[in-house]
Design a protein around this motif. Sequence first.
Motif, PDB file in Angstrom:
ATOM      1  N   LYS A  30       0.797  -1.144  -0.091  1.00 12.74           N
ATOM      2  CA  LYS A  30       0.039  -0.082  -0.224  1.00 12.74           C
ATOM      3  C   LYS A  30       0.701   1.078   0.102  1.00 12.74           C
ATOM      4  O   LYS A  30       2.095   1.235   0.610  1.00 12.74           O
ATOM      5  CB  LYS A  30      -0.840  -0.126   1.310  1.00 12.74           C
ATOM      6  N   ASP A  31       0.400   2.181  -0.651  1.00 16.52           N
ATOM      7  CA  ASP A  31       1.191   3.568  -0.806  1.00 16.52           C
ATOM      8  C   ASP A  31       0.230   4.414  -0.316  1.00 16.52           C
ATOM      9  O   ASP A  31      -0.995   4.670  -0.086  1.00 16.52           O
ATOM     10  CB  ASP A  31       1.627   3.819  -1.969  1.00 16.52           C
ATOM     11  N   VAL A  32       0.958   5.554   0.749  1.00 18.41           N
ATOM     12  CA  VAL A  32       0.204   6.705   1.371  1.00 18.41           C
ATOM     13  C   VAL A  32       1.070   7.664   1.309  1.00 18.41           C
ATOM     14  O   VAL A  32       2.380   7.739   1.637  1.00 18.41           O
ATOM     15  CB  VAL A  32      -0.217   6.112   2.731  1.00 18.41           C
ATOM     16  N   ARG A  35       2.418  -6.253  13.936  1.00 20.26           N
ATOM     17  CA  ARG A  35       3.118  -7.307  13.421  1.00 20.26           C
ATOM     18  C   ARG A  35       2.977  -7.530  11.969  1.00 20.26           C
ATOM     19  O   ARG A  35       3.818  -7.752  11.142  1.00 20.26           O
ATOM     20  CB  ARG A  35       2.801  -8.655  13.984  1.00 20.26           C
ATOM     21  N   LEU A  36       1.884  -6.871  11.394  1.00 22.97           N
ATOM     22  CA  LEU A  36       1.612  -7.326   9.958  1.00 22.97           C
ATOM     23  C   LEU A  36       2.397  -6.368   9.098  1.00 22.97           C
ATOM     24  O   LEU A  36       2.569  -6.630   7.771  1.00 22.97           O
ATOM     25  CB  LEU A  36       0.126  -7.016   9.773  1.00 22.97           C
ATOM     26  N   LEU A  37       2.946  -5.204   9.741  1.00 22.60           N
ATOM     27  CA  LEU A  37       3.673  -4.135   8.677  1.00 22.60           C
ATOM     28  C   LEU A  37       4.968  -4.685   8.589  1.00 22.60           C
ATOM     29  O   LEU A  37       5.747  -4.764   9.575  1.00 22.60           O
ATOM     30  CB  LEU A  37       3.660  -2.880   9.271  1.00 22.60           C
ATOM     31  N   TYR A  83       4.852   6.948   1.670  1.00 26.02           N
ATOM     32  CA  TYR A  83       5.503   5.943   2.211  1.00 26.02           C
ATOM     33  C   TYR A  83       4.829   4.732   1.495  1.00 26.02           C
ATOM     34  O   TYR A  83       3.660   4.487   0.875  1.00 26.02           O
ATOM     35  CB  TYR A  83       5.076   5.425   3.584  1.00 26.02           C
ATOM     36  N   LYS A  84       5.967   3.577   1.113  1.00 21.55           N
ATOM     37  CA  LYS A  84       5.564   2.369   0.444  1.00 21.55           C
ATOM     38  C   LYS A  84       5.388   1.229   1.941  1.00 21.55           C
ATOM     39  O   LYS A  84       6.423   1.114   2.430  1.00 21.55           O
ATOM     40  CB  LYS A  84       6.486   1.927  -0.556  1.00 21.55           C
ATOM     41  N   LEU A  85       4.300   0.911   2.112  1.00 17.64           N
ATOM     42  CA  LEU A  85       4.051   0.079   3.228  1.00 17.64           C
ATOM     43  C   LEU A  85       3.838  -1.407   2.518  1.00 17.64           C
ATOM     44  O   LEU A  85       3.045  -1.678   1.736  1.00 17.64           O
ATOM     45  CB  LEU A  85       2.792   0.240   4.086  1.00 17.64           C
ATOM     46  N   THR A  86       4.422  -2.543   3.320  1.00 15.85           N
ATOM     47  CA  THR A  86       4.586  -3.844   2.674  1.00 15.85           C
ATOM     48  C   THR A  86       3.941  -4.595   4.080  1.00 15.85           C
ATOM     49  O   THR A  86       4.619  -4.498   5.064  1.00 15.85           O
ATOM     50  CB  THR A  86       5.768  -4.369   2.447  1.00 15.85           C
ATOM     51  N   VAL A 107      -5.610  -6.067   6.493  1.00 13.05           N
ATOM     52  CA  VAL A 107      -4.638  -5.422   5.955  1.00 13.05           C
ATOM     53  C   VAL A 107      -5.514  -3.926   5.842  1.00 13.05           C
ATOM     54  O   VAL A 107      -4.362  -3.002   6.432  1.00 13.05           O
ATOM     55  CB  VAL A 107      -4.196  -5.580   4.511  1.00 13.05           C
ATOM     56  N   MET A 108      -6.509  -3.598   5.471  1.00  7.15           N
ATOM     57  CA  MET A 108      -7.045  -2.438   5.580  1.00  7.15           C
ATOM     58  C   MET A 108      -7.250  -1.935   6.813  1.00  7.15           C
ATOM     59  O   MET A 108      -7.278  -0.739   7.001  1.00  7.15           O
ATOM     60  CB  MET A 108      -8.465  -2.397   4.514  1.00  7.15           C
TER      61      MET A 108
END
Length: 789
Positions: free
Chosen positions: A701-703, A726-728, A751-754, A767-768
């Motif tokens: 996700k990008d933000v 923990r999911l990030l 930011y690029k979030l994985t 995830v959302m």
Amino acid sequence: MISLNWVKDYIDLEGEDLQKLAVEITKAGVNVEKVVTNHIPNLVIGQVLSCKPHPDSDHLKVCQVDIGKETIQIVCGAPNVREGLKVIVSLPGAILPGDFEIKKGVIRGMESNGMICALFELGLEEKNEENYAKGIHELELDAPVGEDPLKYLGLDDTLYELDIHKHRNNDCTNHIGFAYEIASILGKKVTLPPDDFHTIQENIKDYFTLRVETDKCPYYNAMMVKDVEIKESPDFIKKRLVAAGMRSINNVVDISNYVMLEYGQPMHFFDKDKLGDQVVVRMAKDQEELVTLDGIKRVLKDTDIVITDGKKPVCIAGVMGGENTEVDENTKTILIESAIFDPVSIRYTSTNLDLKSEASMRYGKGLNFENTDRAIKRACYLLEKYANGKVLQGMIQHDKVDKTIKKVSFKKEEINKLLGIDISTESIKEQFKKLYFDYEYDDGIFTVTIPRRRIDIEPRVNDITEEIGRLYGYHNLASTLPIGTTKKGIYVGDVGLRKACSKRLRALGLNEVKTYTLVSEDMAKLFNYENKKSILVPNPMSMDKSVIRKTLLSSLMNTYMYNRKRKVQDISIYEISKVYSDEYIEGTKVAGLLFGNYLINDWQGSKKIDFYVVKGIIENLLDYLGFRNRYHFETINLNELHPGMSAKILLDKEEIGLLGRLHPNLCKEEVYVFELSMEKLNKNTKPLKFKEVSKYPVIVKDVAFIVDENIPSNLVTDLVKKAGGRLLNDFTIFDVYTGENVDKNKKSIAYKLTFSSTERTLTEEEVMTTFNKIIHQVTTELKADIRDK
């Protein structure tokens, strides 16, 4: 050097290939460094039957020479060639020293089928004017025509140059000891030389007394020989001494050296009339003096052992005798000393006086008392035979030697376990017979008696195994892989950290430099961010090297200026070295300086060095060292750095260094520097933790957040990390933007979030949920907005 002609006195070597024997000896553990032989093929003894002038020369002669099987013609220019002479002839095919090959030829119209030789042409004499003037060598009339002339002259010797391991004792530095080594390889018998001398009625005790006042002399033998005749040594003694690298002096002195090379026991011959009627062995007095046989005055210490006449020193024990009791042409009565001295003391004295001798080398490794006894008797035998001496009865002796017999018991299985092979009982017995080791075998147990000549062997099964193994042949041992745990060899501690930093910085394209520890006073004032005082050198070699540095950055600046003056366009350097504080406490820093282009690509464009390139190098280095997510950067105010392009580096909230661009007032060009404390890095090093790579798909996700311009990015990053949980799995900043669509005094950080899990595939819904939590956390706490365009 070991003479094989000499060794043949003690062991039968008839028919042995001495070159192959040298290989076998080397395999058995005594390294034969070089085999030197005087044998030259195609040399014969000849007799000149006729000698006529050459028809076309005023100095050449045409000779008819009988070489046994035939008569040949040789043209010779030697002035002493004449009819009836016995000579040395080199036949065609002989190769003389200097790779000079003898060939058939024609000399001024006359055929010549060889060469009549002088000794210097065979490498047996020095080539000088005197020897050249003598002409060809003249043999005795009894020389057998057709035979080998070198064998007739006793010069056909083969010599072994040995390189003996330091742990091996003296047994292979003497000819009898080496004969035992050969016997152990060939399985042959060793015969000791004769020492059965006669004695006269007089007794040494009527002429001489001994007193030993030091425990550094555990064994001392003395015998006396009268009416010796000082003259030239027998030919065989002279030749053997020369072969071993010693010069002949006279028959008495030569016998002393001869027996030392024979048994390995150094001895000293005193002129009894100069010595007096007593010997006192004691430690030297400090600053006591003695002129030794080489004519040099030696100043002694109280750690040196000396032989005295009761008042003054006459010999430095185990090293060299004194001039005041030297054997000379007028000597008639000799006192023979054969002793054992403390090896450590002898080595110390020899080194302290810078006086290395054949005797000190042997004393320094230790001696066995059996050879000490045999050597003095052998010397008496030779003095009686070759100096017409008369040996007095009796021997004066001081004996404090431990004569405990060294025995060791073991089973065959212990030998085989250590060697890793299976040697039979009979084979082990055979090796002991070859070694001349007495043994008993009872109920599977060997009990071996170690001969006194092998003082290097201790009564341990390991030492016995080594002797068996080397004779059996190490090349016959089975190759097996080692059994047991293995450990990877790595650098640890500060050395490991230094190596890791250097390796990574080189991988990142920086070149290592080494600079002076000393800088000028002006350079020493720069970059004093740790508030340390400078240390001035009392007597500097120059003003630009008068202060001990407390940072590496000033030294790197000197390197930068040196290279820029020489038109170097791109500079990327680093150094890891010591710095010093005013408390005289040293520390270690890693520092770097970059200028110009970081990457050069004429096709796609070059990458210019800027603040973010340097910051990226620091981040890469710290991540490589295992400090990921434990460091951050904060602004810093330092006079030497640009206020808008500099930062201090913090690790676990502790300041460890800085980076930034040099202030324009200090350097007009864009030059970037960094420096880190190696001590603080090392202090915070923790074992690396490894996380399993997820086999499940990731969701990206990008933000972009719009925040106040004065809010540092690390505040946003901390909130993102905290809310992501923990999911990030990973997050990176890929854009910082100001301008159109962003209000004044605001900035956009993208930011690029994985997101991922190591246990399952994540759903879009969960995830959302985490994604929205991140947005809510940042927008609420920092009053940020989401950028949608």
